[in-house]
Motif scaffolding. Structure first.
Motif, PDB file in Angstrom:
ATOM      1  N   PRO A 168       0.847  -1.282  -0.025  1.00  0.00           N
ATOM      2  CA  PRO A 168      -0.054   0.026   0.126  1.00  0.00           C
ATOM      3  C   PRO A 168       0.663   1.168   0.106  1.00  0.00           C
ATOM      4  N   GLU A 169       1.976   1.269   0.639  1.00  0.00           N
ATOM      5  CA  GLU A 169       2.942   2.773   0.826  1.00  0.00           C
ATOM      6  C   GLU A 169       3.899   2.589  -0.608  1.00  0.00           C
ATOM      7  N   VAL A 170       3.890   1.333  -1.346  1.00  0.00           N
ATOM      8  CA  VAL A 170       4.740   1.431  -2.554  1.00  0.00           C
ATOM      9  C   VAL A 170       4.126   1.360  -3.816  1.00  0.00           C
ATOM     10  N   CYS A 171       2.991   0.928  -3.853  1.00  0.00           N
ATOM     11  CA  CYS A 171       2.422   0.481  -5.112  1.00  0.00           C
ATOM     12  C   CYS A 171       0.990   1.636  -5.419  1.00  0.00           C
ATOM     13  N   ARG A 172       0.874   2.312  -6.590  1.00  0.00           N
ATOM     14  CA  ARG A 172      -0.133   3.354  -6.679  1.00  0.00           C
ATOM     15  C   ARG A 172      -0.526   3.467  -7.972  1.00  0.00           C
ATOM     16  N   LYS A 173      -1.777   3.745  -8.074  1.00  0.00           N
ATOM     17  CA  LYS A 173      -2.349   3.705  -9.584  1.00  0.00           C
ATOM     18  C   LYS A 173      -1.450   4.690 -10.405  1.00  0.00           C
ATOM     19  N   ALA A 174      -1.195   4.471 -11.655  1.00  0.00           N
ATOM     20  CA  ALA A 174      -0.620   5.329 -12.465  1.00  0.00           C
ATOM     21  C   ALA A 174      -1.630   6.219 -13.566  1.00  0.00           C
ATOM     22  N   PRO A 175      -1.290   7.535 -13.568  1.00  0.00           N
ATOM     23  CA  PRO A 175      -2.273   8.240 -14.610  1.00  0.00           C
ATOM     24  C   PRO A 175      -2.370   7.391 -15.954  1.00  0.00           C
TER      25      PRO A 175
ATOM     26  N   LEU B 175      10.433   1.922  -6.088  1.00  0.00           N
ATOM     27  CA  LEU B 175      11.647   1.200  -5.275  1.00  0.00           C
ATOM     28  C   LEU B 175      12.326   2.134  -4.555  1.00  0.00           C
ATOM     29  N   ALA B 176      12.070   3.604  -4.707  1.00  0.00           N
ATOM     30  CA  ALA B 176      12.751   4.452  -3.746  1.00  0.00           C
ATOM     31  C   ALA B 176      12.242   4.509  -2.609  1.00  0.00           C
ATOM     32  N   ALA B 177      11.141   4.038  -2.169  1.00  0.00           N
ATOM     33  CA  ALA B 177      10.500   4.005  -1.051  1.00  0.00           C
ATOM     34  C   ALA B 177      11.193   3.443   0.130  1.00  0.00           C
ATOM     35  N   ALA B 178      11.579   3.922   1.225  1.00  0.00           N
ATOM     36  CA  ALA B 178      12.411   3.542   2.362  1.00  0.00           C
ATOM     37  C   ALA B 178      11.571   2.333   2.789  1.00  0.00           C
ATOM     38  N   VAL B 179      10.254   2.282   3.082  1.00  0.00           N
ATOM     39  CA  VAL B 179       9.570   1.318   3.718  1.00  0.00           C
ATOM     40  C   VAL B 179       9.759  -0.150   2.873  1.00  0.00           C
ATOM     41  N   PHE B 180       9.932   0.114   1.676  1.00  0.00           N
ATOM     42  CA  PHE B 180      10.338  -0.962   0.852  1.00  0.00           C
ATOM     43  C   PHE B 180      11.467  -1.864   0.967  1.00  0.00           C
ATOM     44  N   ARG B 181      12.495  -0.970   1.255  1.00  0.00           N
ATOM     45  CA  ARG B 181      13.749  -1.524   1.693  1.00  0.00           C
ATOM     46  C   ARG B 181      13.862  -2.483   2.770  1.00  0.00           C
TER      47      ARG B 181
END
Length: 314
Positions: free
Chosen positions: A240-247, A255-261
């Protein structure tokens, strides 16, 4: 050949229209001049075409001030500039002669281009009897019949159906292959992206960005994936904090989100290939790739109200 606008300044009364505008276009390549309405594109083109002079700065060809007596230019304006009640063939020959061709050469060139564009049957008709798309092709002949070294196309695909747009694409590619300088000005980013090697984006009379389009795209951080899937819910739920709908459809995976790492189920974010393989192995994914901005994305970023908001000129 290399055409350069160097430090062009232009004002009309108290209104400053161009400020230090500089960019270069090379022969055998297409160059895209972009900007919102009022950004200064038309003024820059008119200075390039010697319609009126700059207040300061220079237009150079191969490093020297351009000599308009010996350099031929062809111009397709956005607005129609021919005579609607005059016979098409007669006015095309007339304009070709104005641009330096003998009558015999003008007739040969006009007939060749009418045939090339599938318009021979209309040669003795008046312009206003043609469709908007065919009028656009007639206008194109005035830009190309005299075989100019520099071709300026302002919204060339306006009013063309897909078949005629394909025909115009072929013509433009032929002109580029001859080593000519071809300069596009258009709001149709898909055509600019298809043809142009280099671009300049004007914002409020300044160059906000200029350079090789491929290099500009590669300069963007490659830390986002684009995913296309018929079933987006599992990915959106799992990340939820890494993936979002694209226009425009699809998903962005950051991949840059700290939570993902910090999450162990996937490989390290820096290992993009392994991340894509892991995601494709666990979810029903139709397409996954490293996201690269489209020209439309770049245009929106650099053609906003603040010309330096996205990092300034490159």
């Amino acid at each position: 050949m290399t055409l350069t606008l160097s430090a062009i300044e232009k004002s009309f009364g108290s209104k400053k229209v161009l400020t230090g505008v500089s960019f270069s276009a090379e022969g055998g390549k297409a160059f895209g001049l972009l900007g919102r309405n009022g950004a200064g594109k038309t003024t820059a083109i008119r200075i390039l075409m010697d319609v009126f002079p700059a207040d300061s700065g220079e237009v150079l060809l191969d490093g020297r001030p351009i000599d308009y007596r010996h350099v031929s230019l062809g111009y397709l304006p956005e607005e129609r500039g021919l005579y609607p009640k005059k016979i098409i063939w007669e006015q095309l020959v007339y304009f070709a002669m104005l641009k330096g061709l003998t009558r015999a050469d003008a007739i040969a060139a006009v007939d060749k281009w009418l045939a090339r564009l599938g318009l021979s049957e209309y040669r003795n008709k008046k312009l206003d009897t043609l469709s908007k798309g065919n009028q656009q092709k007639i206008q194109l002949i005035t830009a190309l019949a005299h075989d100019p070294a520099i071709v300026v196309l302002d919204e060339p695909f306006s009013g063309l159906d897909p078949v005629n747009a394909m025909l115009l694409k072929d013509v433009v590619k032929e002109e580029i292959a001859k080593g000519k300088i071809v300069l596009f000005s258009s709001h149709q980013m898909n055509y600019i992206e298809e043809f142009c090697d280099s671009i300049a984006i004007l914002n409020q009379g300044r160059v906000a960005l200029t350079g090789d389009l491929h290099s500009i795209k590669r300069a963007y951080p490659r830390n986002r994936l684009f995913i296309r899937t018929e079933n987006e819910a599992p990915l959106l739920s799992a990340f939820p904090e890494v993936c979002r709908k694209a226009p425009g459809g699809g998903l962005f995976f950051d991949l840059a989100a700290a939570v993902f790492r910090a999450w162990p189920p996937l490989p390290a974010a820096e290992d993009k290939s392994s991340v894509m393989t892991a995601l494709a192995g666990r979810y029903d994914i139709d397409e996954i790739k490293v996201w690269e901005p489209s020209l439309n994305d770049i245009f929106v970023a650099y053609a906003g109200n603040d010309p330096m908001a996205s990092g300034g000129t490159q």
